[in-house]
Design a protein around this motif. Structure first.
Motif, PDB file in Angstrom:
ATOM      1  N   ASN A 172       0.816  -1.198   0.000  1.00  0.00           N
ATOM      2  CA  ASN A 172       0.000   0.000   0.000  1.00  0.00           C
ATOM      3  C   ASN A 172       0.858   1.261   0.000  1.00  0.00           C
ATOM      4  O   ASN A 172       0.498   2.283   0.578  1.00  0.00           O
ATOM      5  N   GLY A 173       1.997   1.179  -0.674  1.00  0.00           N
ATOM      6  CA  GLY A 173       2.852   2.350  -0.821  1.00  0.00           C
ATOM      7  C   GLY A 173       3.466   2.832   0.469  1.00  0.00           C
ATOM      8  O   GLY A 173       4.010   3.922   0.537  1.00  0.00           O
ATOM      9  N   GLY A 174       3.365   2.017   1.507  1.00  0.00           N
ATOM     10  CA  GLY A 174       3.904   2.443   2.782  1.00  0.00           C
ATOM     11  C   GLY A 174       2.994   3.401   3.527  1.00  0.00           C
ATOM     12  O   GLY A 174       3.365   3.937   4.559  1.00  0.00           O
ATOM     13  N   TYR A 175       1.802   3.635   3.001  1.00  0.00           N
ATOM     14  CA  TYR A 175       0.876   4.545   3.663  1.00  0.00           C
ATOM     15  C   TYR A 175       0.218   3.819   4.831  1.00  0.00           C
ATOM     16  O   TYR A 175      -0.669   3.004   4.659  1.00  0.00           O
ATOM     17  N   PHE A 176       0.678   4.132   6.019  1.00  0.00           N
ATOM     18  CA  PHE A 176       0.243   3.414   7.216  1.00  0.00           C
ATOM     19  C   PHE A 176      -1.262   3.512   7.425  1.00  0.00           C
ATOM     20  O   PHE A 176      -1.900   2.561   7.842  1.00  0.00           O
ATOM     21  N   SER A 177      -1.827   4.693   7.133  1.00  0.00           N
ATOM     22  CA  SER A 177      -3.268   4.842   7.339  1.00  0.00           C
ATOM     23  C   SER A 177      -4.049   3.931   6.403  1.00  0.00           C
ATOM     24  O   SER A 177      -5.078   3.378   6.786  1.00  0.00           O
ATOM     25  N   MET A 178      -3.561   3.739   5.178  1.00  0.00           N
ATOM     26  CA  MET A 178      -4.232   2.860   4.224  1.00  0.00           C
ATOM     27  C   MET A 178      -4.171   1.412   4.702  1.00  0.00           C
ATOM     28  O   MET A 178      -5.165   0.696   4.668  1.00  0.00           O
ATOM     29  N   VAL A 179      -3.009   0.992   5.163  1.00  0.00           N
ATOM     30  CA  VAL A 179      -2.859  -0.369   5.685  1.00  0.00           C
ATOM     31  C   VAL A 179      -3.752  -0.549   6.903  1.00  0.00           C
ATOM     32  O   VAL A 179      -4.497  -1.527   7.008  1.00  0.00           O
ATOM     33  N   GLY A 180      -3.729   0.404   7.806  1.00  0.00           N
ATOM     34  CA  GLY A 180      -4.526   0.310   9.026  1.00  0.00           C
ATOM     35  C   GLY A 180      -6.015   0.233   8.753  1.00  0.00           C
ATOM     36  O   GLY A 180      -6.726  -0.586   9.351  1.00  0.00           O
ATOM     37  N   ILE A 181      -6.494   1.049   7.848  1.00  0.00           N
ATOM     38  CA  ILE A 181      -7.920   1.041   7.509  1.00  0.00           C
ATOM     39  C   ILE A 181      -8.323  -0.307   6.935  1.00  0.00           C
ATOM     40  O   ILE A 181      -9.353  -0.870   7.295  1.00  0.00           O
ATOM     41  N   ARG A 182      -7.513  -0.839   6.042  1.00  0.00           N
ATOM     42  CA  ARG A 182      -7.825  -2.127   5.429  1.00  0.00           C
ATOM     43  C   ARG A 182      -7.830  -3.253   6.465  1.00  0.00           C
ATOM     44  O   ARG A 182      -8.684  -4.128   6.440  1.00  0.00           O
ATOM     45  N   LEU A 183      -6.878  -3.216   7.371  1.00  0.00           N
ATOM     46  CA  LEU A 183      -6.842  -4.239   8.415  1.00  0.00           C
ATOM     47  C   LEU A 183      -8.061  -4.129   9.333  1.00  0.00           C
ATOM     48  O   LEU A 183      -8.657  -5.144   9.701  1.00  0.00           O
ATOM     49  N   LEU A 184      -8.429  -2.911   9.673  1.00  0.00           N
ATOM     50  CA  LEU A 184      -9.603  -2.717  10.543  1.00  0.00           C
ATOM     51  C   LEU A 184     -10.901  -3.102   9.851  1.00  0.00           C
ATOM     52  O   LEU A 184     -11.811  -3.645  10.487  1.00  0.00           O
ATOM     53  N   LEU A 185     -11.014  -2.827   8.566  1.00  0.00           N
ATOM     54  CA  LEU A 185     -12.236  -3.133   7.832  1.00  0.00           C
ATOM     55  C   LEU A 185     -12.401  -4.625   7.523  1.00  0.00           C
ATOM     56  O   LEU A 185     -13.499  -5.165   7.629  1.00  0.00           O
ATOM     57  N   TRP A 186     -11.322  -5.258   7.117  1.00  0.00           N
ATOM     58  CA  TRP A 186     -11.441  -6.601   6.557  1.00  0.00           C
ATOM     59  C   TRP A 186     -10.778  -7.711   7.365  1.00  0.00           C
ATOM     60  O   TRP A 186     -11.020  -8.899   7.103  1.00  0.00           O
ATOM     61  N   TYR A 187      -9.933  -7.378   8.332  1.00  0.00           N
ATOM     62  CA  TYR A 187      -9.125  -8.418   8.969  1.00  0.00           C
ATOM     63  C   TYR A 187      -9.146  -8.357  10.500  1.00  0.00           C
ATOM     64  O   TYR A 187      -8.119  -8.453  11.155  1.00  0.00           O
ATOM     65  N   GLN A 188     -10.322  -8.262  11.080  1.00  0.00           N
ATOM     66  CA  GLN A 188     -10.481  -8.257  12.537  1.00  0.00           C
ATOM     67  C   GLN A 188     -10.648  -9.667  13.107  1.00  0.00           C
ATOM     68  O   GLN A 188     -10.196  -9.937  14.203  1.00  0.00           O
ATOM     69  N   GLU A 189     -11.293 -10.532  12.358  1.00  0.00           N
ATOM     70  CA  GLU A 189     -11.564 -11.895  12.835  1.00  0.00           C
ATOM     71  C   GLU A 189     -10.314 -12.765  12.698  1.00  0.00           C
ATOM     72  O   GLU A 189      -9.603 -12.674  11.695  1.00  0.00           O
ATOM     73  N   PRO A 190     -10.050 -13.633  13.686  1.00  0.00           N
ATOM     74  CA  PRO A 190      -8.872 -14.507  13.614  1.00  0.00           C
ATOM     75  C   PRO A 190      -8.782 -15.311  12.313  1.00  0.00           C
ATOM     76  O   PRO A 190      -7.694 -15.460  11.756  1.00  0.00           O
ATOM     77  N   LYS A 191      -9.892 -15.824  11.807  1.00  0.00           N
ATOM     78  CA  LYS A 191      -9.843 -16.604  10.567  1.00  0.00           C
ATOM     79  C   LYS A 191      -9.417 -15.726   9.387  1.00  0.00           C
ATOM     80  O   LYS A 191      -8.738 -16.187   8.472  1.00  0.00           O
ATOM     81  N   ASN A 192      -9.775 -14.448   9.417  1.00  0.00           N
ATOM     82  CA  ASN A 192      -9.379 -13.539   8.340  1.00  0.00           C
ATOM     83  C   ASN A 192      -7.898 -13.177   8.427  1.00  0.00           C
ATOM     84  O   ASN A 192      -7.233 -13.005   7.410  1.00  0.00           O
ATOM     85  N   VAL A 193      -7.387 -13.086   9.653  1.00  0.00           N
ATOM     86  CA  VAL A 193      -5.959 -12.846   9.850  1.00  0.00           C
ATOM     87  C   VAL A 193      -5.168 -14.043   9.333  1.00  0.00           C
ATOM     88  O   VAL A 193      -4.159 -13.885   8.627  1.00  0.00           O
ATOM     89  N   GLU A 194      -5.636 -15.253   9.638  1.00  0.00           N
ATOM     90  CA  GLU A 194      -4.985 -16.470   9.134  1.00  0.00           C
ATOM     91  C   GLU A 194      -4.962 -16.457   7.607  1.00  0.00           C
ATOM     92  O   GLU A 194      -3.958 -16.781   6.987  1.00  0.00           O
ATOM     93  N   TYR A 195      -6.080 -16.117   7.024  1.00  0.00           N
ATOM     94  CA  TYR A 195      -6.184 -16.037   5.566  1.00  0.00           C
ATOM     95  C   TYR A 195      -5.170 -15.036   5.001  1.00  0.00           C
ATOM     96  O   TYR A 195      -4.436 -15.348   4.062  1.00  0.00           O
ATOM     97  N   LEU A 196      -5.119 -13.842   5.583  1.00  0.00           N
ATOM     98  CA  LEU A 196      -4.208 -12.804   5.099  1.00  0.00           C
ATOM     99  C   LEU A 196      -2.765 -13.274   5.150  1.00  0.00           C
ATOM    100  O   LEU A 196      -2.023 -13.146   4.175  1.00  0.00           O
ATOM    101  N   PHE A 197      -2.361 -13.853   6.262  1.00  0.00           N
ATOM    102  CA  PHE A 197      -0.976 -14.303   6.389  1.00  0.00           C
ATOM    103  C   PHE A 197      -0.699 -15.523   5.516  1.00  0.00           C
ATOM    104  O   PHE A 197       0.433 -15.759   5.122  1.00  0.00           O
ATOM    105  N   SER A 198      -1.720 -16.287   5.168  1.00  0.00           N
ATOM    106  CA  SER A 198      -1.515 -17.444   4.287  1.00  0.00           C
ATOM    107  C   SER A 198      -1.181 -17.018   2.863  1.00  0.00           C
ATOM    108  O   SER A 198      -0.587 -17.787   2.113  1.00  0.00           O
TER     109      SER A 198
END
Length: 92
Positions: free
Chosen positions: A23-49
């Motif tokens: 995300n171009g190193g834009y921390f706010s963009m990364v943070g927003i995406r993580l908060l919107l789409w990757y709060q649940e443990p199964k979604n975090v597992e998916y992202l890291f996979s």
């Protein structure tokens, strides 16, 4: 010169898993995406996979069907694994 952003998680065994989140190193963009789409443990597992990415996208976006700015862009590299958070600085 650009910013770099990484995501990190602490595993149950005490190790850390980390790598580029893009995300171009834009921390706010990364943070927003993580908060919107990757709060649940199964979604975090998916992202890291998916491995390291130059753009964090919506869940399932690596299969197509989303706008380019909502689509994962994996680098093909897995996330790194180390014993301590301090080791992150040896790669970045």
């Amino acid at each position: 010169m650009g910013d770099a952003s990484i995501i990190v998680r602490l595993l149950a065994n005490g190790h850390v898993q980390y790598g580029w989140s893009g995300n171009g190193g834009y921390f706010s963009m990364v943070g927003i995406r993580l908060l919107l789409w990757y709060q649940e443990p199964k979604n975090v597992e998916y992202l890291f996979s998916l491995g390291q990415t130059s753009l964090i996208g919506k869940i399932g976006s690596e299969k197509g069907g989303f706008n380019w700015y909502e689509t994962h862009c994996p680098t093909g590299e897995p996330f790194w694994l180390d014993n301590t958070e301090r080791m992150i600085f040896s790669r970045i």
